[in-house]
Design an enzyme around this catalytic site. Structure first.
Site, short mmCIF file in Angstrom:
data_model
loop_
_atom_site.label_atom_id
_atom_site.label_comp_id
_atom_site.label_asym_id
_atom_site.label_seq_id
_atom_site.Cartn_x
_atom_site.Cartn_y
_atom_site.Cartn_z
N CYS A 120 78.44 22.97 31.05
CA CYS A 120 78.42 21.66 30.40
C CYS A 120 79.83 21.13 30.20
O CYS A 120 80.82 21.85 30.33
CB CYS A 120 77.75 21.74 29.03
SG CYS A 120 76.08 22.39 29.01
N ASP A 123 117.06 -1.00 35.56
CA ASP A 123 116.12 -2.11 35.75
C ASP A 123 116.36 -3.19 34.69
O ASP A 123 116.40 -2.90 33.49
CB ASP A 123 114.70 -1.54 35.64
CG ASP A 123 113.65 -2.60 35.81
OD1 ASP A 123 113.16 -2.73 36.93
OD2 ASP A 123 113.34 -3.31 34.82
#
Length: 516
Positions: A34, A475
């Site tokens: 499960c 950046d």
């Protein structure tokens, strides 16, 4: 892979959904495995075993629980982000490499002998590559059984089984039912859409900030390849056995995916690429917990939990986008790429019944980020600005880009030659931009190409290779976002400061872009 019994048992006892996909619970008294979140009664300790993969549980003779469907749980974030051989192997298996090229092909892609690869996977996953691929085939077969009207023989070959008998035996063993019984038990009709169309749910670990994902993708959408409209992201796909298309709609607890495939054997690769694109196997709790520990990011995390790292379905496409986007805005990069695509893409044929261009074939038929500040170009992400669903196509191949005349590129000569060098390296196999590629080696080879520096290589590693720990300190938009949040904006100082965000600096970059 060692699993701590007490920690796992506590997760099962509390039915903690965050651990779905991290491990699987086997109950020896019932012969069932499960999810940790299964709503069934918590089993007794003496009857419990924990497994690192569904394949390991199946190898131990357990069948999937019919209630919690553990085979459909989100993928393990551990294998999604790991850059070692096992993590790379898991990504390649999910992409269908074993079904297409066998174990020798998988071993060759990874650079190891079959024997050593088997040993490593057994040690970490509790199952060898064949068992792992078999578990994936079983899940693909179940999806086709429950969501299409294909005959069982067609499903068997589409899912990658070598024979109908092997298909029947595997489905019975894994699910405890015959294929026909699975179709009857699902109790729902086939979803409409025409031949070759499948609608399914892609599970994820909440929270998921769907708006951030769609905003990011809409801003960069290329007409004819992708579009965002009415809360749905659509794009064309290049798949191993033919073209396809995906329509992805985020919902509560899952993403609804409608896949239009030329060949049903491409179902597993298509699902793997869609999950990778939307970063559905991430562990947002772990990511947000680390970033929120920094007071500068705590407010942004609390306001927008579950920010994901948008990745790609095509590594070459992402590398081209990175090169074209060097030191220009998103709008400029999109304009340049649209011009290139217009030259490469012939008019699309009219879609057939159900919007599908082709019927399903039988298996035997043979250094700066573009600033995220500009709004999308007029019409982008709308019905008028992009080709309608059913007419979208995957990004051109490296070979197609190599054949483009110089005047079509519409960019400086240096950048054009960088694109040619990139396409040549991908075409001759010296550069591997697939999700199973070696990240460090790929970055090294990218940096060896003319015109590619640390920013471009880092952007490709982050979005094409899925590296969760990339920082782009030079950046411009990252620096603006850092300043907006009170974080040092000087590249060198930011690089040092960002150590506190490890190993999730790529996710911090996404947040800084949003803050910009």
């Amino acid at each position: 892979m060692e699993l701590d019994f007490e920690r796992c048992y506590r997760a099962v006892d509390s039915r903690d959904q965050r651990f779905d996909g991290w491990f699987y619970t086997g109950v020896t008294s019932t012969g069932i495995y499960c999810r940790p979140s299964c709503p069934a009664t918590t089993p007794k300790r003496q009857n419990v075993r924990f497994f690192p993969s569904a394949a390991a549980a199946q190898t131990a003779g357990l069948r999937a629980c019919r209630r919690c469907r553990p085979d459909a749980a989100p993928g393990s974030p551990q294998w999604d982000v790991r850059a070692d051989v096992v993590g790379r192997a898991m990504r390649l298996i999910a992409d269908g490499v074993v079904d297409r090229d066998g174990i020798p092909g998988l071993a060759a892609r990874l650079g190891y002998t079959e024997r050593h690869l088997h040993r490593m996977l057994r040690a970490e996953m509790g199952a060898g590559p064949l068992a792992l691929a078999r578990a994936q085939r079983a899940q693909t077969a179940r999806t086709l059984i429950e969501t299409t009207g294909l005959g069982m023989a067609e499903i068997a070959f589409a899912a990658g089984f070598g024979s109908v008998r092997q298909f029947n035996d595997t489905v019975r063993e894994v699910y405890g039912r015959a294929p026909s019984e699975l179709r009857t038990a699902c109790g729902r009709s086939v979803a409409p859409g025409g031949a070759g169309t499948i609608t399914l749910r892609l599970a994820y670990r909440p929270p998921l900030h769907a708006r951030a994902l769609l905003d990011f993708l809409a801003l960069r959408a290329l007409p004819g390849v992708e579009e965002v409209r009415d809360g749905t992201y659509r794009r064309g796909l290049r798949l191993p056995h033919g073209p396809g298309e995906a329509a992805l709609t985020p919902a509560d607890g899952h993403v609804s995916a409608t896949l239009r495939l030329t060949d049903m054997r491409d179902l597993a690769p298509a699902v793997a690429r869609c999950r990778r694109l939307l970063d559905l196997d991430a562990d947002p709790t772990a990511v947000d917990g680390t970033l929120a520990a920094d007071p500068a990011l705590a407010g942004a995390v609390a306001a927008e939990p579950g920010i994901r790292l948008p990745r790609s379905v095509d590594g070459f496409e992402m590398a081209v986008r990175a090169v074209v986007g060097q030191q220009v805005s998103v709008r400029s990069a999109r304009t340049t790429l649209t011009r290139l695509l217009t030259h490469l893409r012939p008019p699309a044929p009219a879609p057939g019944p159900g919007g599908v261009e082709q019927e399903v074939r039988a298996p035997g038929d043979r250094s700066r980020e573009p600033e995220p500040l500009d709004p999308p170009a007029e019409g982008a992400g709308s019905a008028e600005g992009a080709e309608r669903a059913g007419r979208l196509r995957g990004f051109p191949t490296a070979e197609e880009v190599l054949g483009v005349p110089d005047e079509v590129f519409g960019m400086p000569a240096g950048r054009r030659e960088t694109l040619r060098a990139l396409a040549g390296a991908v075409a001759d196999g010296s550069l591997d931009l697939a999700p199973g590629g070696d990240r460090e080696e790929t970055v090294r080879r990218l940096l060896a190409l003319p015109g590619i520096g640390p920013w471009t290589a880092g952007y490709v590693a982050m979005r094409a290779l899925g590296d969760p720990d990339v920082l782009l300190p030079t950046d411009l938009a990252v620096r603006r976002g850092a300043a907006a949040l009170g974080v040092p904006a000087d590249p060198r100082t930011l690089d040092t400061y960002a150590d506190r965000w490890r190993p999730w600096r790529s996710y911090a970059v996404i947040r800084l872009w949003r803050a910009a």
